[in-house]
Write a protein that holds these residues in place. Structure first.
Motif, PDB file in Angstrom:
ATOM      1  N   MET A   1      81.352 -25.788 -35.702  1.00 24.77           N
ATOM      2  CA  MET A   1      80.562 -25.369 -36.618  1.00 24.77           C
ATOM      3  C   MET A   1      79.985 -23.871 -35.663  1.00 24.77           C
ATOM      4  SD  MET A   1      76.835 -27.088 -34.645  1.00 24.77           S
ATOM      5  CE  MET A   1      77.324 -28.402 -34.456  1.00 24.77           C
ATOM      6  N   THR A   2      78.635 -23.557 -36.604  1.00 24.82           N
ATOM      7  CA  THR A   2      79.792 -22.048 -36.702  1.00 24.82           C
ATOM      8  C   THR A   2      78.496 -21.626 -36.144  1.00 24.82           C
ATOM      9  OG1 THR A   2      80.109 -22.358 -38.978  1.00 24.82           O
ATOM     10  CG2 THR A   2      79.627 -19.727 -37.977  1.00 24.82           C
ATOM     11  N   THR A   3      77.821 -20.590 -34.717  1.00 23.82           N
ATOM     12  CA  THR A   3      77.107 -20.373 -34.340  1.00 23.82           C
ATOM     13  C   THR A   3      77.405 -18.549 -34.658  1.00 23.82           C
ATOM     14  OG1 THR A   3      78.188 -21.324 -32.525  1.00 23.82           O
ATOM     15  CG2 THR A   3      76.978 -19.433 -31.944  1.00 23.82           C
ATOM     16  N   TYR A   4      76.173 -18.479 -34.949  1.00 27.53           N
ATOM     17  CA  TYR A   4      75.416 -17.072 -35.224  1.00 27.53           C
ATOM     18  C   TYR A   4      74.738 -16.645 -33.956  1.00 27.53           C
ATOM     19  CZ  TYR A   4      76.457 -19.037 -39.462  1.00 27.53           C
ATOM     20  OH  TYR A   4      75.974 -19.468 -40.516  1.00 27.53           O
ATOM     21  N   GLU A   5      74.338 -14.614 -33.822  1.00 28.92           N
ATOM     22  CA  GLU A   5      74.228 -14.473 -32.507  1.00 28.92           C
ATOM     23  C   GLU A   5      73.580 -13.146 -32.916  1.00 28.92           C
ATOM     24  OE1 GLU A   5      75.221 -13.941 -28.542  1.00 28.92           O
ATOM     25  OE2 GLU A   5      76.015 -14.732 -29.015  1.00 28.92           O
ATOM     26  N   ALA A   6      72.776 -12.805 -32.089  1.00 30.71           N
ATOM     27  CA  ALA A   6      72.149 -11.265 -32.447  1.00 30.71           C
ATOM     28  C   ALA A   6      71.451 -11.292 -30.949  1.00 30.71           C
ATOM     29  CB  ALA A   6      70.858 -10.497 -33.026  1.00 30.71           C
ATOM     30  N   THR A   7      71.482  -9.703 -30.373  1.00 32.92           N
ATOM     31  CA  THR A   7      70.844  -9.375 -29.669  1.00 32.92           C
ATOM     32  C   THR A   7      70.332  -8.067 -29.721  1.00 32.92           C
ATOM     33  OG1 THR A   7      73.100 -10.149 -27.672  1.00 32.92           O
ATOM     34  CG2 THR A   7      71.117  -8.340 -26.648  1.00 32.92           C
ATOM     35  N   THR A   8      69.371  -8.372 -29.404  1.00 34.01           N
ATOM     36  CA  THR A   8      67.673  -7.332 -29.335  1.00 34.01           C
ATOM     37  C   THR A   8      67.919  -6.877 -28.152  1.00 34.01           C
ATOM     38  OG1 THR A   8      67.532  -8.067 -31.764  1.00 34.01           O
ATOM     39  CG2 THR A   8      66.095  -5.808 -30.982  1.00 34.01           C
ATOM     40  N   HIS A   9      67.169  -5.782 -27.773  1.00 40.48           N
ATOM     41  CA  HIS A   9      66.518  -5.467 -26.569  1.00 40.48           C
ATOM     42  C   HIS A   9      66.897  -6.348 -24.929  1.00 40.48           C
ATOM     43  CE1 HIS A   9      63.192  -2.298 -28.601  1.00 40.48           C
ATOM     44  NE2 HIS A   9      63.490  -3.604 -29.305  1.00 40.48           N
ATOM     45  N   GLY A  10      68.225  -6.161 -25.085  1.00 42.60           N
ATOM     46  CA  GLY A  10      68.448  -7.193 -23.965  1.00 42.60           C
ATOM     47  C   GLY A  10      68.424  -8.427 -24.385  1.00 42.60           C
ATOM     48  N   ILE A  11      67.899  -9.144 -25.159  1.00 44.33           N
ATOM     49  CA  ILE A  11      67.640 -10.429 -25.134  1.00 44.33           C
ATOM     50  C   ILE A  11      68.400 -11.303 -26.475  1.00 44.33           C
ATOM     51  CG2 ILE A  11      66.340 -12.193 -26.074  1.00 44.33           C
ATOM     52  CD1 ILE A  11      65.020 -10.422 -23.395  1.00 44.33           C
ATOM     53  N   SER A  12      69.630 -12.026 -25.618  1.00 45.85           N
ATOM     54  CA  SER A  12      70.846 -12.620 -27.299  1.00 45.85           C
ATOM     55  C   SER A  12      69.936 -13.999 -27.833  1.00 45.85           C
ATOM     56  CB  SER A  12      71.784 -12.769 -26.352  1.00 45.85           C
ATOM     57  OG  SER A  12      72.115 -11.469 -26.225  1.00 45.85           O
ATOM     58  N   VAL A  13      69.878 -14.030 -28.944  1.00 48.51           N
ATOM     59  CA  VAL A  13      69.793 -14.866 -29.574  1.00 48.51           C
ATOM     60  C   VAL A  13      70.816 -15.738 -30.498  1.00 48.51           C
ATOM     61  CG1 VAL A  13      68.483 -15.995 -31.529  1.00 48.51           C
ATOM     62  CG2 VAL A  13      67.600 -13.980 -29.356  1.00 48.51           C
ATOM     63  N   ARG A  14      71.091 -16.714 -30.124  1.00 46.01           N
ATOM     64  CA  ARG A  14      72.579 -17.341 -30.416  1.00 46.01           C
ATOM     65  C   ARG A  14      71.518 -18.512 -31.302  1.00 46.01           C
ATOM     66  NH1 ARG A  14      77.361 -18.789 -27.234  1.00 46.01           N
ATOM     67  NH2 ARG A  14      76.997 -20.221 -28.455  1.00 46.01           N
ATOM     68  N   VAL A  15      72.550 -18.933 -32.540  1.00 50.63           N
ATOM     69  CA  VAL A  15      71.849 -20.352 -33.408  1.00 50.63           C
ATOM     70  C   VAL A  15      73.051 -20.968 -33.667  1.00 50.63           C
ATOM     71  CG1 VAL A  15      70.565 -21.100 -35.327  1.00 50.63           C
ATOM     72  CG2 VAL A  15      69.852 -18.675 -34.339  1.00 50.63           C
ATOM     73  N   GLU A  16      73.251 -22.367 -33.960  1.00 54.46           N
ATOM     74  CA  GLU A  16      74.089 -23.086 -34.298  1.00 54.46           C
ATOM     75  C   GLU A  16      73.410 -24.503 -35.457  1.00 54.46           C
ATOM     76  OE1 GLU A  16      76.525 -25.162 -31.611  1.00 54.46           O
ATOM     77  OE2 GLU A  16      76.716 -23.478 -30.974  1.00 54.46           O
ATOM     78  N   PRO A  17      73.340 -23.881 -36.447  1.00 51.98           N
ATOM     79  CA  PRO A  17      73.107 -25.118 -37.762  1.00 51.98           C
ATOM     80  C   PRO A  17      73.731 -25.949 -37.730  1.00 51.98           C
ATOM     81  CG  PRO A  17      73.591 -23.225 -38.364  1.00 51.98           C
ATOM     82  CD  PRO A  17      73.827 -22.959 -37.273  1.00 51.98           C
ATOM     83  N   ARG A  18      72.680 -26.786 -38.090  1.00 53.67           N
ATOM     84  CA  ARG A  18      74.280 -28.023 -38.587  1.00 53.67           C
ATOM     85  C   ARG A  18      73.152 -29.048 -39.428  1.00 53.67           C
ATOM     86  NH1 ARG A  18      72.233 -29.290 -33.912  1.00 53.67           N
ATOM     87  NH2 ARG A  18      71.445 -31.011 -33.514  1.00 53.67           N
ATOM     88  N   PHE A  19      73.864 -29.945 -40.744  1.00 55.29           N
ATOM     89  CA  PHE A  19      73.724 -30.566 -41.818  1.00 55.29           C
ATOM     90  C   PHE A  19      72.785 -31.975 -41.253  1.00 55.29           C
ATOM     91  CE2 PHE A  19      73.781 -33.409 -45.476  1.00 55.29           C
ATOM     92  CZ  PHE A  19      72.319 -32.544 -46.377  1.00 55.29           C
ATOM     93  N   LEU A  20      71.973 -32.570 -41.579  1.00 53.17           N
ATOM     94  CA  LEU A  20      71.233 -34.084 -41.122  1.00 53.17           C
ATOM     95  C   LEU A  20      71.270 -34.462 -42.242  1.00 53.17           C
ATOM     96  CD1 LEU A  20      68.782 -33.310 -38.912  1.00 53.17           C
ATOM     97  CD2 LEU A  20      71.100 -33.500 -38.745  1.00 53.17           C
ATOM     98  N   ASP A  21      72.930 -35.313 -42.824  1.00 54.25           N
ATOM     99  CA  ASP A  21      73.310 -36.073 -43.417  1.00 54.25           C
ATOM    100  C   ASP A  21      72.104 -37.314 -43.989  1.00 54.25           C
ATOM    101  OD1 ASP A  21      74.404 -36.498 -46.185  1.00 54.25           O
ATOM    102  OD2 ASP A  21      75.496 -37.565 -45.754  1.00 54.25           O
ATOM    103  N   GLU A  22      71.562 -37.643 -42.306  1.00 59.36           N
ATOM    104  CA  GLU A  22      70.860 -38.985 -42.123  1.00 59.36           C
ATOM    105  C   GLU A  22      69.824 -38.329 -42.764  1.00 59.36           C
ATOM    106  OE1 GLU A  22      71.571 -37.382 -37.892  1.00 59.36           O
ATOM    107  OE2 GLU A  22      72.788 -37.605 -40.155  1.00 59.36           O
ATOM    108  N   HIS A  23      69.264 -37.584 -43.008  1.00 61.46           N
ATOM    109  CA  HIS A  23      67.758 -37.864 -42.868  1.00 61.46           C
ATOM    110  C   HIS A  23      67.339 -37.068 -44.417  1.00 61.46           C
ATOM    111  CE1 HIS A  23      66.571 -38.447 -38.820  1.00 61.46           C
ATOM    112  NE2 HIS A  23      67.279 -37.528 -38.356  1.00 61.46           N
ATOM    113  N   SER A  24      68.670 -36.620 -45.048  1.00 61.26           N
ATOM    114  CA  SER A  24      68.988 -36.187 -45.845  1.00 61.26           C
ATOM    115  C   SER A  24      68.739 -36.885 -47.424  1.00 61.26           C
ATOM    116  CB  SER A  24      70.143 -34.764 -46.649  1.00 61.26           C
ATOM    117  OG  SER A  24      70.135 -33.999 -45.724  1.00 61.26           O
ATOM    118  N   GLU A  25      68.052 -36.884 -48.547  1.00 63.36           N
ATOM    119  CA  GLU A  25      67.847 -37.275 -49.963  1.00 63.36           C
ATOM    120  C   GLU A  25      68.376 -37.127 -51.354  1.00 63.36           C
ATOM    121  OE1 GLU A  25      67.511 -40.578 -49.824  1.00 63.36           O
ATOM    122  OE2 GLU A  25      67.249 -40.835 -47.545  1.00 63.36           O
ATOM    123  N   PRO A  26      69.755 -36.012 -50.698  1.00 69.06           N
ATOM    124  CA  PRO A  26      70.076 -35.553 -52.036  1.00 69.06           C
ATOM    125  C   PRO A  26      69.426 -35.791 -53.158  1.00 69.06           C
ATOM    126  CG  PRO A  26      71.607 -36.079 -50.871  1.00 69.06           C
ATOM    127  CD  PRO A  26      70.018 -36.877 -50.369  1.00 69.06           C
TER     128      PRO A  26
END
Length: 132
Positions: A1-26
């Motif tokens: 899984m890919t993690t994305y991160e940014a820090t602004t004004h001393g606050i870090s935000v990390r995000v890990e997205p993942r595809f939900l095949d079981e909830h998708s209807e291609p």
């Protein structure tokens, strides 16, 4: 899984997205992703998350903007060194897209600070080529 991160004004935000095949209807052009978010106060004063703004862009260039008070129904206070974690989801009509945005936090010295949410890619196995 890919993690994305940014820090602004001393606050870090990390995000890990993942595809939900079981909830998708291609076959019906309905693709769903979950994303885990972690905010960390690396500063020396408490902050309170007041609101959020998201810009969600699908592979066709369609844009949806989402804004509102707090996150997941809360306006958490983060003391120095504290973290707040939550999970949310986003549907798209295309097999890929990108999300980005920001949080507005109120600092202990009475400032309203904009905290960057890093741009992150929403990719699925149904996309032949990666756009992001």
């Amino acid at each position: 899984m890919t993690t994305y991160e940014a820090t602004t004004h001393g606050i870090s935000v990390r995000v890990e997205p993942r595809f939900l095949d079981e909830h998708s209807e291609p076959g019906d052009d309905h693709f769903v992703w979950a994303y885990d978010v972690e905010l960390t106060n690396n500063g020396d004063r408490p902050v309170q998350v007041m609101s959020r703004y998201w810009k969600i862009t699908d592979a066709n260039g369609g844009v949806e903007e989402v804004a509102g008070d707090g996150i997941v129904g809360k306006q958490p206070v983060l003391e120095p060194g504290e973290q707040f974690r939550y999970q949310s989801a986003a549907p798209l009509p295309t097999p890929s897209g990108i999300m980005m945005g920001y949080y507005l936090v109120h600092s202990a010295d009475d400032q309203l600070l904009q905290i960057e949410i890093p741009a992150f890619s929403l990719d699925s196995p149904y996309e032949r080529r990666r756009h992001h």
